[in-house]
Design an enzyme around this catalytic site. Structure first.
Site, mmCIF file in Angstrom:
data_model
loop_
_atom_site.group_PDB
_atom_site.id
_atom_site.type_symbol
_atom_site.label_atom_id
_atom_site.label_comp_id
_atom_site.label_asym_id
_atom_site.label_seq_id
_atom_site.Cartn_x
_atom_site.Cartn_y
_atom_site.Cartn_z
ATOM 1 N N GLU A 5 0.832 -1.198 0.000
ATOM 2 C CA GLU A 5 0.000 0.000 0.000
ATOM 3 C C GLU A 5 0.871 1.254 0.000
ATOM 4 O O GLU A 5 1.977 1.258 0.542
ATOM 5 C CB GLU A 5 -0.910 -0.009 1.227
ATOM 6 C CG GLU A 5 -1.948 -1.103 1.133
ATOM 7 C CD GLU A 5 -2.847 -1.204 2.347
ATOM 8 O OE1 GLU A 5 -3.993 -1.629 2.180
ATOM 9 O OE2 GLU A 5 -2.404 -0.878 3.460
ATOM 10 N N CYS A 8 3.613 8.561 0.717
ATOM 11 C CA CYS A 8 4.267 7.715 1.716
ATOM 12 C C CYS A 8 4.451 6.342 1.070
ATOM 13 O O CYS A 8 3.472 5.636 0.811
ATOM 14 C CB CYS A 8 3.368 7.637 2.954
ATOM 15 S SG CYS A 8 3.999 6.550 4.230
ATOM 16 N N CYS A 55 6.932 -6.775 6.850
ATOM 17 C CA CYS A 55 8.086 -6.246 7.582
ATOM 18 C C CYS A 55 8.570 -7.291 8.585
ATOM 19 O O CYS A 55 7.779 -8.056 9.133
ATOM 20 C CB CYS A 55 7.673 -4.975 8.327
ATOM 21 S SG CYS A 55 9.071 -4.137 9.111
ATOM 22 N N CYS A 69 7.082 -4.582 15.143
ATOM 23 C CA CYS A 69 6.657 -3.588 16.142
ATOM 24 C C CYS A 69 5.222 -3.904 16.574
ATOM 25 O O CYS A 69 4.354 -4.166 15.726
ATOM 26 C CB CYS A 69 6.747 -2.179 15.569
ATOM 27 S SG CYS A 69 8.409 -1.782 14.992
ATOM 28 N N CYS A 113 1.895 -2.084 15.153
ATOM 29 C CA CYS A 113 1.836 -1.851 13.709
ATOM 30 C C CYS A 113 1.212 -3.038 12.976
ATOM 31 O O CYS A 113 1.610 -4.187 13.179
ATOM 32 C CB CYS A 113 3.259 -1.606 13.206
ATOM 33 S SG CYS A 113 3.394 -1.548 11.420
ATOM 34 N N GLY A 145 7.181 -1.737 5.749
ATOM 35 C CA GLY A 145 8.566 -2.201 5.740
ATOM 36 C C GLY A 145 9.535 -1.252 6.406
ATOM 37 O O GLY A 145 9.211 -0.106 6.708
ATOM 38 N N GLU A 146 10.728 -1.778 6.667
ATOM 39 C CA GLU A 146 11.825 -0.994 7.253
ATOM 40 C C GLU A 146 12.785 -0.656 6.103
ATOM 41 O O GLU A 146 13.499 -1.545 5.600
ATOM 42 C CB GLU A 146 12.507 -1.831 8.346
ATOM 43 C CG GLU A 146 13.909 -1.422 8.709
ATOM 44 C CD GLU A 146 14.044 0.034 9.183
ATOM 45 O OE1 GLU A 146 13.288 0.446 10.063
ATOM 46 O OE2 GLU A 146 14.925 0.737 8.642
ATOM 47 N N LEU A 148 11.510 6.485 17.706
ATOM 48 C CA LEU A 148 12.072 6.383 19.055
ATOM 49 C C LEU A 148 11.042 5.741 20.001
ATOM 50 O O LEU A 148 11.288 4.700 20.566
ATOM 51 C CB LEU A 148 12.472 7.791 19.533
ATOM 52 C CG LEU A 148 13.363 7.889 20.755
ATOM 53 C CD1 LEU A 148 14.627 7.074 20.603
ATOM 54 C CD2 LEU A 148 13.715 9.358 21.025
ATOM 55 N N HIS A 149 9.929 6.392 20.174
ATOM 56 C CA HIS A 149 8.770 5.873 20.923
ATOM 57 C C HIS A 149 8.985 5.712 22.427
ATOM 58 O O HIS A 149 8.010 5.618 23.175
ATOM 59 C CB HIS A 149 8.231 4.565 20.338
ATOM 60 C CG HIS A 149 7.999 4.617 18.859
ATOM 61 N ND1 HIS A 149 7.616 5.770 18.194
ATOM 62 C CD2 HIS A 149 8.117 3.681 17.887
ATOM 63 C CE1 HIS A 149 7.507 5.536 16.902
ATOM 64 N NE2 HIS A 149 7.812 4.279 16.695
ATOM 65 N N CYS A 207 -0.780 6.170 10.186
ATOM 66 C CA CYS A 207 0.462 5.564 10.655
ATOM 67 C C CYS A 207 0.191 4.276 11.434
ATOM 68 O O CYS A 207 -0.614 4.247 12.355
ATOM 69 C CB CYS A 207 1.168 6.574 11.550
ATOM 70 S SG CYS A 207 2.710 5.978 12.184
#
Ligand code: SF4
Length: 341
Positions: free
Chosen positions: A92, A105, A112, A116, A119, A157-158, A212-213, A330
């Site tokens: 997407e 985006c 991924c 996380c 996500c 994905g990263e 970071l989170h 997000c």
């Protein structure tokens, strides 16, 4: 025979193609012009190549552009496009218009590996790395391509786990022989992969956004399993030791979860660990996903958190959530429901 795609190849790769099929070296630059400046979608249209050269090229190569297969439109104007990649997987791509700005985006992987917990893509697991062709096609085949002002690698994905193809796509976006975009209009995000960050900082001039989170390793480890290998200190050391010029920016993404990472203790620690780094924090309110224990913070708490960080001298903004009603916001991108045929 499956033809190789020309779109997504760097100038060096196009030179290698012309050598392989016996065309003069200067034709690589001509092909790049047609692919990235004149936006052709057929080898036949490359009229400054001889008919013989076009015939030889078409024997083994095609342009390799393909439109999205579906689109969902949010009440706020955000659009979510579905592209087929990797032989029958899906990704997407979000298009986010905002007054004078229009951002795409893009995804860099199908699924991924990072896992996380907040996500949907992480829940989907990993299906494969996208090629430079598949990354750039999300931009070039976007119906709103000509409106775009910004590109962010923050989709599925990263990006730094697929660093070679991501760097190739950035080369094509920013080089004068191709699109010639300013690198200051492109941001690549990462969970903080150490090797990938080093490569990215050395080989590209685009902005970096680090997820970071939490400033605390144990908490971050619970949210982002990658933290098991890379500590906050290791990630920040790379940034602290890199010579960012005045144009290049580093930002930290901070998803705010109610009662988890929104306390004065977090504010103080963020101020402490980011001291001396010229940066910005973008706060994003958590978008709940099914089966997750996390909670979205109250709007007032988000503003208070932002103001407390600003008072500590850390430039902090709140990122508006866009496309929530079409699962484009997000953390919500997922193609696990799409049929693989
Ligand atoms: S937040 Fe990014 S890195 Fe983490 S699982 Fe989702 S797509 Fe992967």
């Amino acid at each position: 025979m499956q033809k190789e795609r020309l779109y997504g190849k760097t100038l060096n790769e196009l030179i290698a193609v012309t050598r392989k099929i016996g065309l003069p070296g200067f034709s690589a630059k001509q092909i790049a012009d047609w692919l990235y400046k004149k936006k052709t979608d057929s080898v036949e249209d490359m009229t400054n190549l001889s008919k013989r050269a076009r015939d030889i090229l078409s024997e083994g190569y095609e342009i390799g552009l393909y439109p999205p297969e579906n689109v969902s439109v949010s009440s706020d104007g955000t659009k979510k496009y579905l592209y087929k990649v990797l032989r029958n997987k899906y990704i997407e791509t979000a298009y986010i218009p905002d007054n004078e700005q229009a951002t795409v985006c893009v995804s860099s992987q199908s699924g991924c590996k990072m896992g996380c917990l907040f996500c949907m893509t992480g829940k989907q697991g990993f299906q494969g790395n996208l090629s430079s062709n598949e990354i750039l096609n999300q931009i070039r085949s976007l119906p709103e391509f000509s409106n775009l002002t910004n590109i962010v690698y923050m989709g599925m994905g990263e990006p730094l786990d697929n660093i070679q193809e991501v760097l190739k796509s950035l080369d094509i976006l920013t080089s004068t022989w191709a699109y010639g975009w300013s690198p200051t209009r492109i941001t690549v995000s990462t969970v903080g992969l150490i090797k990938g960050m080093r490569d990215f900082l050395e080989k590209s001039r685009c902005h970096l956004a680090v997820s970071l989170h939490s400033p605390f390793d144990d908490e971050r480890r619970n949210l982002m399993p990658v933290q098991r290998t890379n500590t906050v200190k290791e990630v920040l050391d790379i940034i602290r030791n890199f010579d960012f010029n005045s144009q290049r920016r580093v930002s930290f993404e901070y998803i705010l979860f109610k009662g988890l990472n929104d306390t004065p203790r977090h504010i103080n620690e963020l101020a402490r660990i980011l001291r001396g780094i010229k940066c910005r924090i973008n706060i994003i309110s958590y978008n709940p996903i099914p089966g997750s224990p996390f909670k979205r913070p109250d709007p007032g708490a988000v503003v208070n958190f932002k103001e407390a960080l600003n008072a500590k001298g850390i430039l902090t903004t709140i990122r508006a959530s866009r496309g929530g009603d079409i699962q484009a916001a997000c953390g919500l991108l997922s193609t696990s429901q799409e049929k693989s045929v």
